[in-house]
Write a protein that holds these residues in place. Structure first.
Motif, PDB file in Angstrom:
ATOM      1  N   TRP A  31       9.067   4.268   7.181  1.00 43.64           N
ATOM      2  CA  TRP A  31       8.485   5.338   8.004  1.00 43.64           C
ATOM      3  C   TRP A  31       8.653   6.709   7.383  1.00 43.64           C
ATOM      4  O   TRP A  31       8.089   7.689   7.851  1.00 43.64           O
ATOM      5  CB  TRP A  31       9.079   5.301   9.411  1.00 43.64           C
ATOM      6  N   SER A  32       9.453   6.815   6.309  1.00 44.49           N
ATOM      7  CA  SER A  32       9.630   8.121   5.667  1.00 44.49           C
ATOM      8  C   SER A  32       8.348   8.578   4.963  1.00 44.49           C
ATOM      9  O   SER A  32       8.226   9.713   4.522  1.00 44.49           O
ATOM     10  CB  SER A  32      10.776   8.077   4.648  1.00 44.49           C
ATOM     11  N   LEU A  33       7.376   7.666   4.885  1.00 46.58           N
ATOM     12  CA  LEU A  33       6.068   8.003   4.289  1.00 46.58           C
ATOM     13  C   LEU A  33       5.400   9.144   5.057  1.00 46.58           C
ATOM     14  O   LEU A  33       4.687   9.950   4.492  1.00 46.58           O
ATOM     15  CB  LEU A  33       5.163   6.758   4.308  1.00 46.58           C
ATOM     16  N   PHE A  34       5.650   9.197   6.366  1.00 48.73           N
ATOM     17  CA  PHE A  34       4.906  10.154   7.222  1.00 48.73           C
ATOM     18  C   PHE A  34       5.596  11.501   7.335  1.00 48.73           C
ATOM     19  O   PHE A  34       6.776  11.602   7.433  1.00 48.73           O
ATOM     20  CB  PHE A  34       4.734   9.542   8.609  1.00 48.73           C
TER      21      PHE A  34
ATOM     22  N   LEU B 104       0.843  -1.193   0.000  1.00 43.81           N
ATOM     23  CA  LEU B 104       0.000   0.000   0.000  1.00 43.81           C
ATOM     24  C   LEU B 104       0.879   1.244   0.000  1.00 43.81           C
ATOM     25  O   LEU B 104       2.023   1.205   0.451  1.00 43.81           O
ATOM     26  CB  LEU B 104      -0.880   0.020   1.256  1.00 43.81           C
ATOM     27  N   PHE B 105       0.323   2.345  -0.464  1.00 42.19           N
ATOM     28  CA  PHE B 105       1.028   3.624  -0.475  1.00 42.19           C
ATOM     29  C   PHE B 105       2.430   3.466  -1.067  1.00 42.19           C
ATOM     30  O   PHE B 105       3.436   3.788  -0.434  1.00 42.19           O
ATOM     31  CB  PHE B 105       1.073   4.234   0.930  1.00 42.19           C
ATOM     32  N   GLY B 106       2.476   2.918  -2.278  1.00 38.36           N
ATOM     33  CA  GLY B 106       3.739   2.771  -2.996  1.00 38.36           C
ATOM     34  C   GLY B 106       4.696   1.777  -2.352  1.00 38.36           C
ATOM     35  O   GLY B 106       5.906   1.897  -2.493  1.00 38.36           O
TER      36      GLY B 106
ATOM     37  N   ILE C  13     -11.037  -0.022   3.449  1.00 39.58           N
ATOM     38  CA  ILE C  13     -10.373   1.258   3.199  1.00 39.58           C
ATOM     39  C   ILE C  13      -9.281   1.476   4.238  1.00 39.58           C
ATOM     40  O   ILE C  13      -9.523   1.317   5.437  1.00 39.58           O
ATOM     41  CB  ILE C  13     -11.396   2.426   3.250  1.00 39.58           C
ATOM     42  N   ILE C  14      -8.099   1.820   3.777  1.00 38.80           N
ATOM     43  CA  ILE C  14      -6.997   2.169   4.675  1.00 38.80           C
ATOM     44  C   ILE C  14      -6.723   3.644   4.431  1.00 38.80           C
ATOM     45  O   ILE C  14      -6.526   4.075   3.296  1.00 38.80           O
ATOM     46  CB  ILE C  14      -5.734   1.312   4.409  1.00 38.80           C
ATOM     47  N   GLU C  15      -6.744   4.414   5.507  1.00 39.03           N
ATOM     48  CA  GLU C  15      -6.682   5.870   5.381  1.00 39.03           C
ATOM     49  C   GLU C  15      -5.668   6.444   6.366  1.00 39.03           C
ATOM     50  O   GLU C  15      -5.637   6.052   7.528  1.00 39.03           O
ATOM     51  CB  GLU C  15      -8.090   6.378   5.723  1.00 39.03           C
ATOM     52  N   LEU C  16      -4.852   7.390   5.897  1.00 37.13           N
ATOM     53  CA  LEU C  16      -3.879   8.064   6.755  1.00 37.13           C
ATOM     54  C   LEU C  16      -4.384   9.475   7.019  1.00 37.13           C
ATOM     55  O   LEU C  16      -4.600  10.245   6.089  1.00 37.13           O
ATOM     56  CB  LEU C  16      -2.509   8.137   6.059  1.00 37.13           C
ATOM     57  N   LEU C  17      -4.584   9.796   8.295  1.00 36.19           N
ATOM     58  CA  LEU C  17      -5.097  11.114   8.673  1.00 36.19           C
ATOM     59  C   LEU C  17      -4.125  11.791   9.629  1.00 36.19           C
ATOM     60  O   LEU C  17      -3.365  11.129  10.327  1.00 36.19           O
ATOM     61  CB  LEU C  17      -6.455  10.970   9.376  1.00 36.19           C
ATOM     62  N   GLU C  18      -4.219  13.113   9.688  1.00 39.44           N
ATOM     63  CA  GLU C  18      -3.417  13.838  10.663  1.00 39.44           C
ATOM     64  C   GLU C  18      -3.878  13.442  12.062  1.00 39.44           C
ATOM     65  O   GLU C  18      -5.082  13.318  12.321  1.00 39.44           O
ATOM     66  CB  GLU C  18      -3.603  15.337  10.436  1.00 39.44           C
ATOM     67  N   PHE C  19      -2.925  13.240  12.951  1.00 33.51           N
ATOM     68  CA  PHE C  19      -3.231  12.816  14.320  1.00 33.51           C
ATOM     69  C   PHE C  19      -4.154  13.825  15.007  1.00 33.51           C
ATOM     70  O   PHE C  19      -3.953  15.034  14.899  1.00 33.51           O
ATOM     71  CB  PHE C  19      -1.918  12.668  15.106  1.00 33.51           C
TER      72      PHE C  19
ATOM     73  N   VAL D 180       4.668   9.869  14.692  1.00 37.40           N
ATOM     74  CA  VAL D 180       4.681  10.467  13.349  1.00 37.40           C
ATOM     75  C   VAL D 180       3.389  11.239  13.060  1.00 37.40           C
ATOM     76  O   VAL D 180       3.024  11.471  11.914  1.00 37.40           O
ATOM     77  CB  VAL D 180       4.957   9.403  12.240  1.00 37.40           C
ATOM     78  N   ASP D 181       2.694  11.631  14.160  1.00 42.96           N
ATOM     79  CA  ASP D 181       1.491  12.469  14.052  1.00 42.96           C
ATOM     80  C   ASP D 181       0.452  11.942  13.076  1.00 42.96           C
ATOM     81  O   ASP D 181      -0.103  12.702  12.279  1.00 42.96           O
ATOM     82  CB  ASP D 181       1.868  13.902  13.631  1.00 42.96           C
ATOM     83  N   THR D 182       0.203  10.629  13.122  1.00 44.81           N
ATOM     84  CA  THR D 182      -0.742  10.046  12.162  1.00 44.81           C
ATOM     85  C   THR D 182      -1.760   9.137  12.847  1.00 44.81           C
ATOM     86  O   THR D 182      -1.406   8.332  13.697  1.00 44.81           O
ATOM     87  CB  THR D 182       0.029   9.240  11.085  1.00 44.81           C
ATOM     88  N   ASP D 183      -3.014   9.307  12.472  1.00 40.54           N
ATOM     89  CA  ASP D 183      -4.076   8.375  12.838  1.00 40.54           C
ATOM     90  C   ASP D 183      -4.358   7.542  11.593  1.00 40.54           C
ATOM     91  O   ASP D 183      -4.736   8.085  10.553  1.00 40.54           O
ATOM     92  CB  ASP D 183      -5.364   9.125  13.238  1.00 40.54           C
ATOM     93  N   VAL D 184      -4.148   6.233  11.688  1.00 38.36           N
ATOM     94  CA  VAL D 184      -4.465   5.339  10.570  1.00 38.36           C
ATOM     95  C   VAL D 184      -5.843   4.751  10.843  1.00 38.36           C
ATOM     96  O   VAL D 184      -6.118   4.294  11.950  1.00 38.36           O
ATOM     97  CB  VAL D 184      -3.430   4.185  10.457  1.00 38.36           C
TER      98      VAL D 184
END
Length: 198
Positions: free
Chosen positions: A195-198, A11-13, A50-56, A139-143
Protein backbone atom coordinates in the motif's frame (compact mmCIF):
# COMPACT_ATOMS: atom_id res chain seq x y z
CA UNK A 1 -12.57 -24.64 -25.20
CA UNK A 2 -10.15 -21.68 -24.96
CA UNK A 3 -6.59 -22.68 -24.09
CA UNK A 4 -5.16 -19.42 -22.79
CA UNK A 5 -2.52 -19.78 -20.09
CA UNK A 6 -3.17 -17.26 -17.32
CA UNK A 7 -0.83 -16.14 -14.61
CA UNK A 8 -0.47 -13.50 -11.95
CA UNK A 9 1.26 -10.44 -13.40
CA UNK A 10 3.24 -8.13 -11.10
CA UNK A 11 2.27 -4.51 -11.79
CA UNK A 12 3.73 -1.17 -10.73
CA UNK A 13 7.04 -2.70 -9.66
CA UNK A 14 5.37 -5.67 -7.96
CA UNK A 15 3.26 -3.51 -5.63
CA UNK A 16 0.04 -4.70 -7.30
CA UNK A 17 -0.82 -8.01 -8.95
CA UNK A 18 -3.51 -9.06 -11.36
CA UNK A 19 -4.22 -12.30 -13.24
CA UNK A 20 -4.85 -12.45 -17.00
CA UNK A 21 -3.76 -14.52 -20.04
CA UNK A 22 -0.09 -14.32 -20.99
CA UNK A 23 -1.02 -13.72 -24.65
CA UNK A 24 -1.18 -10.08 -23.52
CA UNK A 25 2.23 -8.46 -23.96
CA UNK A 26 3.58 -5.61 -21.85
CA UNK A 27 3.48 -2.49 -24.06
CA UNK A 28 6.28 -0.85 -22.04
CA UNK A 29 8.64 -3.36 -23.71
CA UNK A 30 7.80 -1.65 -27.02
CA UNK A 31 7.10 2.00 -26.20
CA UNK A 32 6.94 4.44 -23.30
CA UNK A 33 3.88 4.08 -21.02
CA UNK A 34 2.92 6.76 -18.45
CA UNK A 35 3.95 5.89 -14.86
CA UNK A 36 0.34 5.71 -13.68
CA UNK A 37 -0.57 3.06 -16.29
CA UNK A 38 0.20 -0.56 -17.08
CA UNK A 39 -0.78 -1.45 -20.66
CA UNK A 40 -0.98 -4.93 -22.17
CA UNK A 41 -1.98 -5.89 -25.71
CA UNK A 42 -2.61 -8.98 -27.74
CA UNK A 43 -1.37 -7.80 -31.16
CA UNK A 44 -2.85 -10.86 -32.89
CA UNK A 45 -6.35 -9.87 -31.78
CA UNK A 46 -5.94 -6.09 -31.31
CA UNK A 47 -7.28 -6.49 -27.76
CA UNK A 48 -5.88 -4.53 -24.85
CA UNK A 49 -6.01 -4.37 -21.09
CA UNK A 50 -5.08 -1.21 -19.19
CA UNK A 51 -4.68 -0.76 -15.44
CA UNK A 52 -4.56 2.88 -14.43
CA UNK A 53 -4.13 4.68 -11.09
CA UNK A 54 -5.87 8.05 -10.91
CA UNK A 55 -6.41 10.62 -8.20
CA UNK A 56 -9.69 9.91 -6.40
CA UNK A 57 -12.62 11.92 -7.80
CA UNK A 58 -14.73 12.82 -4.72
CA UNK A 59 -17.37 14.59 -6.85
CA UNK A 60 -18.21 11.34 -8.70
CA UNK A 61 -20.80 9.20 -6.87
CA UNK A 62 -19.92 5.53 -6.24
CA UNK A 63 -23.10 4.39 -7.93
CA UNK A 64 -22.44 4.90 -11.62
CA UNK A 65 -18.77 5.88 -11.25
CA UNK A 66 -17.75 3.29 -13.87
CA UNK A 67 -20.23 4.82 -16.32
CA UNK A 68 -18.83 8.28 -15.55
CA UNK A 69 -15.28 7.10 -16.31
CA UNK A 70 -16.47 5.26 -19.45
CA UNK A 71 -18.10 8.45 -20.75
CA UNK A 72 -15.00 10.46 -19.80
CA UNK A 73 -12.90 7.97 -21.77
CA UNK A 74 -15.19 8.35 -24.80
CA UNK A 75 -14.74 12.15 -24.71
CA UNK A 76 -10.97 11.84 -24.21
CA UNK A 77 -10.66 9.49 -27.21
CA UNK A 78 -12.96 11.58 -29.42
CA UNK A 79 -15.26 8.56 -29.75
CA UNK A 80 -18.44 8.57 -31.80
CA UNK A 81 -21.68 6.72 -31.11
CA UNK A 82 -20.74 5.86 -27.52
CA UNK A 83 -23.39 3.77 -25.77
CA UNK A 84 -23.48 2.13 -22.35
CA UNK A 85 -24.61 -1.47 -22.75
CA UNK A 86 -24.67 -2.49 -19.09
CA UNK A 87 -23.56 -1.39 -15.66
CA UNK A 88 -23.27 -3.07 -12.29
CA UNK A 89 -24.43 -1.86 -8.92
CA UNK A 90 -21.87 -1.04 -6.24
CA UNK A 91 -19.96 -4.08 -5.01
CA UNK A 92 -17.56 -4.29 -2.10
CA UNK A 93 -14.19 -5.94 -2.64
CA UNK A 94 -13.20 -7.51 0.70
CA UNK A 95 -9.93 -8.69 -0.91
CA UNK A 96 -9.02 -5.00 -1.33
CA UNK A 97 -9.31 -3.69 2.22
CA UNK A 98 -7.20 -0.92 3.70
CA UNK A 99 -7.65 -0.15 7.41
CA UNK A 100 -10.96 -2.06 7.44
CA UNK A 101 -12.32 -0.02 4.53
CA UNK A 102 -13.05 -2.31 1.56
CA UNK A 103 -12.71 -0.92 -1.94
CA UNK A 104 -15.94 -0.07 -3.72
CA UNK A 105 -16.22 -1.53 -7.22
CA UNK A 106 -18.53 -0.67 -10.12
CA UNK A 107 -18.33 -1.90 -13.70
CA UNK A 108 -19.72 -0.73 -17.02
CA UNK A 109 -19.63 -2.05 -20.57
CA UNK A 110 -19.91 0.26 -23.53
CA UNK A 111 -19.49 0.32 -27.27
CA UNK A 112 -17.93 3.16 -29.23
CA UNK A 113 -16.13 4.05 -32.44
CA UNK A 114 -12.53 5.13 -31.77
CA UNK A 115 -9.41 5.47 -33.87
CA UNK A 116 -5.95 4.19 -32.95
CA UNK A 117 -3.33 6.66 -31.82
CA UNK A 118 -3.26 9.70 -34.07
CA UNK A 119 -5.41 8.27 -36.84
CA UNK A 120 -8.44 10.38 -37.72
CA UNK A 121 -12.16 9.64 -37.50
CA UNK A 122 -12.20 8.08 -40.97
CA UNK A 123 -10.14 5.20 -39.49
CA UNK A 124 -12.36 4.50 -36.47
CA UNK A 125 -12.89 0.93 -35.28
CA UNK A 126 -16.00 -0.16 -33.41
CA UNK A 127 -14.91 -1.52 -30.04
CA UNK A 128 -16.53 -2.92 -26.95
CA UNK A 129 -15.05 -1.37 -23.81
CA UNK A 130 -15.21 -3.03 -20.40
CA UNK A 131 -14.39 -0.72 -17.50
CA UNK A 132 -14.15 -1.33 -13.75
CA UNK A 133 -13.62 1.43 -11.22
CA UNK A 134 -12.04 0.22 -7.98
CA UNK A 135 -12.36 3.05 -5.49
CA UNK A 136 -9.59 2.98 -2.88
CA UNK A 137 -10.91 5.90 -0.85
CA UNK A 138 -8.54 5.49 2.09
CA UNK A 139 -5.60 6.16 -0.22
CA UNK A 140 -7.35 8.74 -2.45
CA UNK A 141 -7.10 6.57 -5.56
CA UNK A 142 -9.49 5.56 -8.33
CA UNK A 143 -8.17 2.45 -10.08
CA UNK A 144 -9.46 1.82 -13.60
CA UNK A 145 -9.26 -1.59 -15.23
CA UNK A 146 -10.20 -1.15 -18.89
CA UNK A 147 -10.39 -3.83 -21.58
CA UNK A 148 -10.84 -3.12 -25.30
CA UNK A 149 -12.30 -5.70 -27.66
CA UNK A 150 -12.61 -4.86 -31.38
CA UNK A 151 -16.01 -5.60 -32.95
CA UNK A 152 -15.39 -4.19 -36.44
CA UNK A 153 -11.97 -3.19 -37.80
CA UNK A 154 -11.96 -0.30 -40.26
CA UNK A 155 -9.94 -1.03 -43.44
CA UNK A 156 -8.22 2.38 -42.97
CA UNK A 157 -7.15 1.56 -39.39
CA UNK A 158 -3.55 0.53 -38.68
CA UNK A 159 -5.14 -2.45 -36.88
CA UNK A 160 -6.25 -3.81 -40.26
CA UNK A 161 -2.58 -4.49 -41.12
CA UNK A 162 -2.16 -6.93 -38.22
CA UNK A 163 -5.63 -8.43 -37.72
CA UNK A 164 -7.43 -7.74 -41.00
CA UNK A 165 -10.41 -5.51 -41.72
CA UNK A 166 -14.06 -6.31 -41.13
CA UNK A 167 -15.89 -8.09 -38.31
CA UNK A 168 -13.43 -9.37 -35.68
CA UNK A 169 -13.20 -13.14 -35.19
CA UNK A 170 -14.82 -14.05 -31.84
CA UNK A 171 -12.21 -15.01 -29.22
CA UNK A 172 -13.66 -18.46 -28.54
CA UNK A 173 -13.56 -19.22 -32.27
CA UNK A 174 -9.87 -18.29 -32.27
CA UNK A 175 -9.20 -20.53 -29.26
CA UNK A 176 -8.80 -17.61 -26.85
CA UNK A 177 -10.55 -16.66 -23.63
CA UNK A 178 -13.30 -14.12 -24.47
CA UNK A 179 -12.55 -10.55 -23.41
CA UNK A 180 -15.45 -10.36 -20.95
CA UNK A 181 -13.88 -13.30 -19.06
CA UNK A 182 -10.36 -11.81 -19.29
CA UNK A 183 -11.79 -8.59 -17.84
CA UNK A 184 -13.68 -10.37 -15.03
CA UNK A 185 -10.57 -12.33 -14.06
CA UNK A 186 -8.37 -9.20 -14.05
CA UNK A 187 -10.83 -7.32 -11.82
CA UNK A 188 -11.55 -10.14 -9.35
CA UNK A 189 -7.85 -11.06 -9.01
CA UNK A 190 -6.66 -7.45 -8.53
CA UNK A 191 -4.60 -7.21 -5.31
CA UNK A 192 -2.58 -4.46 -3.67
CA UNK A 193 0.54 -6.10 -2.24
CA UNK A 194 2.22 -2.93 -1.01
CA UNK A 195 0.00 0.00 0.00
CA UNK A 196 3.01 2.32 0.19
CA UNK A 197 2.57 2.69 -3.59
CA UNK A 198 -0.18 5.27 -2.97
Amino acid sequence: MPQDITYQHPLFGGKISCTFPNRFQDVSDIREVPDHQEVFVDPNRDESLIIELLEFKPDVADNGSAVWFLQDLAIEQDAEGSVVIEQSGVLEAPGLTYYNTPAVVTTAVGQMAISKGRQGREAQNIVKVYLANLRLKEVDTDVLVTAYEPIVINPLSESADSVGAGVAVPAAQAGCTPMDEVFKLAVTSFRVLDWSLF
